[in-house]
Design a protein around this motif. Structure first.
Motif, PDB file in Angstrom:
ATOM      1  N   ASN A 108       0.826  -1.171   0.127  1.00 56.20           N
ATOM      2  CA  ASN A 108      -0.110   0.030  -0.032  1.00 56.20           C
ATOM      3  C   ASN A 108       0.904   1.108   0.007  1.00 56.20           C
ATOM      4  O   ASN A 108       1.888   1.252   0.825  1.00 56.20           O
ATOM      5  CB  ASN A 108      -0.868   0.025   1.220  1.00 56.20           C
ATOM      6  N   LEU A 109       0.430   2.091  -0.907  1.00 53.88           N
ATOM      7  CA  LEU A 109       1.465   3.331  -0.902  1.00 53.88           C
ATOM      8  C   LEU A 109       0.470   4.586  -0.930  1.00 53.88           C
ATOM      9  O   LEU A 109      -0.451   4.819  -1.472  1.00 53.88           O
ATOM     10  CB  LEU A 109       1.839   3.400  -2.554  1.00 53.88           C
ATOM     11  N   ARG A 110       1.071   5.262   0.219  1.00 47.57           N
ATOM     12  CA  ARG A 110       0.136   6.640   0.347  1.00 47.57           C
ATOM     13  C   ARG A 110       1.225   7.752   0.459  1.00 47.57           C
ATOM     14  O   ARG A 110       1.905   7.912   1.240  1.00 47.57           O
ATOM     15  CB  ARG A 110      -0.489   6.536   1.809  1.00 47.57           C
ATOM     16  N   PRO A 111       1.305   8.694  -0.536  1.00 52.89           N
ATOM     17  CA  PRO A 111       1.863   9.771  -0.586  1.00 52.89           C
ATOM     18  C   PRO A 111       1.421  10.751   0.300  1.00 52.89           C
ATOM     19  O   PRO A 111       0.209  10.894   0.388  1.00 52.89           O
ATOM     20  CB  PRO A 111       1.924  10.464  -2.088  1.00 52.89           C
ATOM     21  N   ALA A 112       2.346  11.505   1.188  1.00 54.51           N
ATOM     22  CA  ALA A 112       1.755  12.554   1.769  1.00 54.51           C
ATOM     23  C   ALA A 112       2.635  13.854   1.485  1.00 54.51           C
ATOM     24  O   ALA A 112       3.998  13.873   1.721  1.00 54.51           O
ATOM     25  CB  ALA A 112       2.249  12.389   3.329  1.00 54.51           C
ATOM     26  N   VAL A 113       1.894  14.495   0.760  1.00 55.08           N
ATOM     27  CA  VAL A 113       2.648  15.781   0.257  1.00 55.08           C
ATOM     28  C   VAL A 113       1.964  17.085   0.720  1.00 55.08           C
ATOM     29  O   VAL A 113       0.894  17.136   0.623  1.00 55.08           O
ATOM     30  CB  VAL A 113       2.197  15.875  -1.548  1.00 55.08           C
ATOM     31  N   LEU A 114       2.770  17.778   1.097  1.00 57.29           N
ATOM     32  CA  LEU A 114       2.260  19.289   1.485  1.00 57.29           C
ATOM     33  C   LEU A 114       2.952  20.322   0.166  1.00 57.29           C
ATOM     34  O   LEU A 114       4.111  20.526   0.007  1.00 57.29           O
ATOM     35  CB  LEU A 114       2.797  19.699   2.813  1.00 57.29           C
ATOM     36  N   TYR A 115       1.878  20.660  -0.381  1.00 53.28           N
ATOM     37  CA  TYR A 115       2.234  21.822  -1.438  1.00 53.28           C
ATOM     38  C   TYR A 115       2.589  23.097  -0.702  1.00 53.28           C
ATOM     39  O   TYR A 115       1.625  23.445   0.055  1.00 53.28           O
ATOM     40  CB  TYR A 115       0.934  22.109  -2.351  1.00 53.28           C
ATOM     41  N   ASP A 116       3.148  24.057  -1.153  1.00 51.54           N
ATOM     42  CA  ASP A 116       3.691  25.016  -0.686  1.00 51.54           C
ATOM     43  C   ASP A 116       2.635  25.964  -0.685  1.00 51.54           C
ATOM     44  O   ASP A 116       2.209  26.801   0.203  1.00 51.54           O
ATOM     45  CB  ASP A 116       4.570  25.779  -1.580  1.00 51.54           C
ATOM     46  N   GLU A 117       1.577  25.886  -1.917  1.00 50.93           N
ATOM     47  CA  GLU A 117       0.402  26.757  -1.863  1.00 50.93           C
ATOM     48  C   GLU A 117      -0.611  26.389  -0.761  1.00 50.93           C
ATOM     49  O   GLU A 117      -1.569  27.254  -0.492  1.00 50.93           O
ATOM     50  CB  GLU A 117      -0.171  26.608  -3.187  1.00 50.93           C
ATOM     51  N   LEU A 118      -0.500  25.287  -0.090  1.00 52.57           N
ATOM     52  CA  LEU A 118      -1.668  24.742   0.693  1.00 52.57           C
ATOM     53  C   LEU A 118      -0.988  24.647   2.334  1.00 52.57           C
ATOM     54  O   LEU A 118      -1.581  24.155   3.004  1.00 52.57           O
ATOM     55  CB  LEU A 118      -2.216  23.281   0.410  1.00 52.57           C
ATOM     56  N   LYS A 119       0.109  25.354   2.425  1.00 50.74           N
ATOM     57  CA  LYS A 119       0.943  25.364   3.731  1.00 50.74           C
ATOM     58  C   LYS A 119      -0.029  25.889   4.738  1.00 50.74           C
ATOM     59  O   LYS A 119       0.121  25.409   5.906  1.00 50.74           O
ATOM     60  CB  LYS A 119       2.294  25.727   3.644  1.00 50.74           C
ATOM     61  N   GLY A 120      -1.069  26.488   4.561  1.00 53.67           N
ATOM     62  CA  GLY A 120      -1.634  26.962   5.710  1.00 53.67           C
ATOM     63  C   GLY A 120      -2.607  26.098   6.232  1.00 53.67           C
ATOM     64  O   GLY A 120      -3.161  26.239   7.496  1.00 53.67           O
ATOM     65  N   ALA A 121      -2.988  24.751   5.565  1.00 49.12           N
ATOM     66  CA  ALA A 121      -3.604  23.760   6.138  1.00 49.12           C
ATOM     67  C   ALA A 121      -2.937  23.072   7.054  1.00 49.12           C
ATOM     68  O   ALA A 121      -3.556  21.891   7.857  1.00 49.12           O
ATOM     69  CB  ALA A 121      -4.330  22.901   5.086  1.00 49.12           C
ATOM     70  N   CYS A 122      -1.523  22.836   7.032  1.00 48.85           N
ATOM     71  CA  CYS A 122      -0.694  22.264   7.667  1.00 48.85           C
ATOM     72  C   CYS A 122      -0.693  22.603   9.524  1.00 48.85           C
ATOM     73  O   CYS A 122      -0.400  23.825   9.441  1.00 48.85           O
ATOM     74  CB  CYS A 122       0.752  22.249   7.182  1.00 48.85           C
ATOM     75  N   PRO A 123      -0.814  21.711  10.142  1.00 47.46           N
ATOM     76  CA  PRO A 123      -0.992  22.109  11.652  1.00 47.46           C
ATOM     77  C   PRO A 123       0.432  22.342  12.160  1.00 47.46           C
ATOM     78  O   PRO A 123       0.371  22.853  13.102  1.00 47.46           O
ATOM     79  CB  PRO A 123      -1.496  20.919  12.191  1.00 47.46           C
TER      80      PRO A 123
END
Ligand code: NAD
Length: 362
Positions: A108-123
């Motif tokens: 099972n492969l699950r990428p976890a990507v934080l796009y710079d444009e969505l960094k506001g959603a990152c806790p």
């Protein structure tokens, strides 16, 4: 090139998000000169409505006859849907477990990507995630604690429960090889996660992974204990490329990694067997609360389709074209409601699909 793709649109938002992923696949085919041939398959609640069961033998055979399967999510609202009046083995989710088993989807492969444009959603704090991160959690899916023998006995009035955790070297070797192959297509680093200071199964895991690593001299291998990994994921997620781990550790760490991105509608996933075959689906569920409203985020499913091109068809360039198109749409400020923020332009599920298509080019 003709790509034979089984399509399970599923329940809830499934049909809406899969339709957009097919749109993007067709556009990619047009630009790069391949043809997608789709076979529609029923699973989950949609299959219960027609056949009375969540997965038929015919669907399993048709899935096996495809080169890959693209799936939306399945299931409904457990409180209100009649599917949940059925016994557990006939409910929508039973189809999911059965198809994984029937197709022997062990990786099972699950990428976890934080796009710079969505960094506001990152806790996490901005200084930790500046520039974003991009890791792939690779979890063994058919062995370990969840598939071991279990029993509960009462001895002298005391209840005792036992769950066995077993791995053999073949099971470890095949997932390790997959992990290193995938690292070769990425930044060439594997972090193998175990609990080798305590568990025999982890000591065997580490030994076999190290043996496999010897065949991949270009890939850097790092061993990490699972408790440390859980801390490192929130302390410095940018250090990870491929995290390779067993079933239960992967279950927990992949959820942790997806939470630190903050955007469930963006997270793709793939489950692979020993051939090139894979089942590709978004990490989230069927979101019955927003089904039929045209507001679901189709990006996780579109990125799952990109994974399908990369892993089942070796079409790396096409996969990258889709990933770049997603990044570009975000850079240009288009958002579905779940990732909306001030100053951005809110668009619908189908508009998001159209926008992504418009950015796919040679
Ligand atoms: P969920 O992921 O469906 O929803 C959780 C929240 O995230 C909801 O508010 C939902 O609106 C939102 N969300 C999820 N995907 C989204 C998207 N693409 N765009 C915008 N918002 C999105 O989880 P749940 O509510 O716990 O489960 C709902 C159903 O899905 C249940 O029947 C569950 O069993 C099923 N499920 C299926 C899968 C699968 O098919 N692999 C996985 C998880 C849950």
């Amino acid at each position: 090139m003709r790509l034979n793709i089984g399509v399970i649109k599923g329940d809830g938002i499934g049909p809406e998000i899969v339709t957009e992923a097919m749109k993007v696949l067709d556009k990619t085919g047009e630009v790069y000169g391949h043809e997608c041939i789709y076979t529609q398959l029923l699973m989950g609640g949609a299959s219960i409505d027609v056949h009375g069961v969540p997965l038929t033998d015919e669907t399993i055979e048709a899935a096996k006859a495809s080169d890959a399967v693209l799936m939306g999510s399945i299931g409904g609202d457990a409180k209100t849907s009649p599917w949940y009046q059925l016994e557990p083995s006939k409910r929508p989710e039973a189809g999911l477990l059965k198809i994984r088993k029937e197709l022997n989807l062990f990786a099972n492969l699950r990428p976890a990507v934080l796009y710079d444009e969505l960094k506001g959603a990152c806790p996490l704090k901005e200084e930790i995630t500046d520039g974003g991160f991009d890791m792939m959690i690779m979890r063994e899916l058919t062995g370990g604690l969840y598939f071991g023998e279990r029993k509960t006995v009462e001895v002298d009035g005391v209840m005792t429960a036992t769950d066995e955790l077993t791995y053999n070297e073949n099971e470890i070797r095949r997932i390790a090889k997959r992990g290193f192959d995938i690292a070769m297509k990425r930044r060439k680093k594997v972090t193998s996660v175990d609990k080798a200071n305590v568990l025999d199964s982890s000591r065997l895991w580490r030994k076999v992974v190290e043996e496999v690593a010897a065949d991949y001299p270009e890939v850097t291998l790092e061993n990490m204990l699972v408790d440390n990994c859980a801390m490192q994921l929130v302390k410095d997620p940018r250090q990870f490329d491929v995290i390779l781990t067993e079933n239960m550790f992967g279950d927990i760490l992949s959820d942790e990694a997806s939470m630190v991105t903050g955007s469930i509608g963006m997270l793709a996933s793939a489950s692979l067997n020993e051939t090139k075959f894979g089942l590709y689906e978004p990490s989230g569920g069927s979101a019955p609360d927003i089904a039929g409203k045209g507001i679901a985020n189709p990006i996780a499913t579109i990125l799952s389709a990109a994974m399908m091109l990369r892993f089942s068809f070796d079409l790396d360039q096409e996969a990258e074209a889709i990933e770049n198109a997603v990044s570009q749409v975000l850079k240009d400020g288009y958002r579905t409601i779940d990732i909306m923020s001030e100053g951005k332009t809110q668009i619908s599920t189908s508009e998001m699909g159209d926008r992504i298509c418009s950015y796919i080019h040679l």
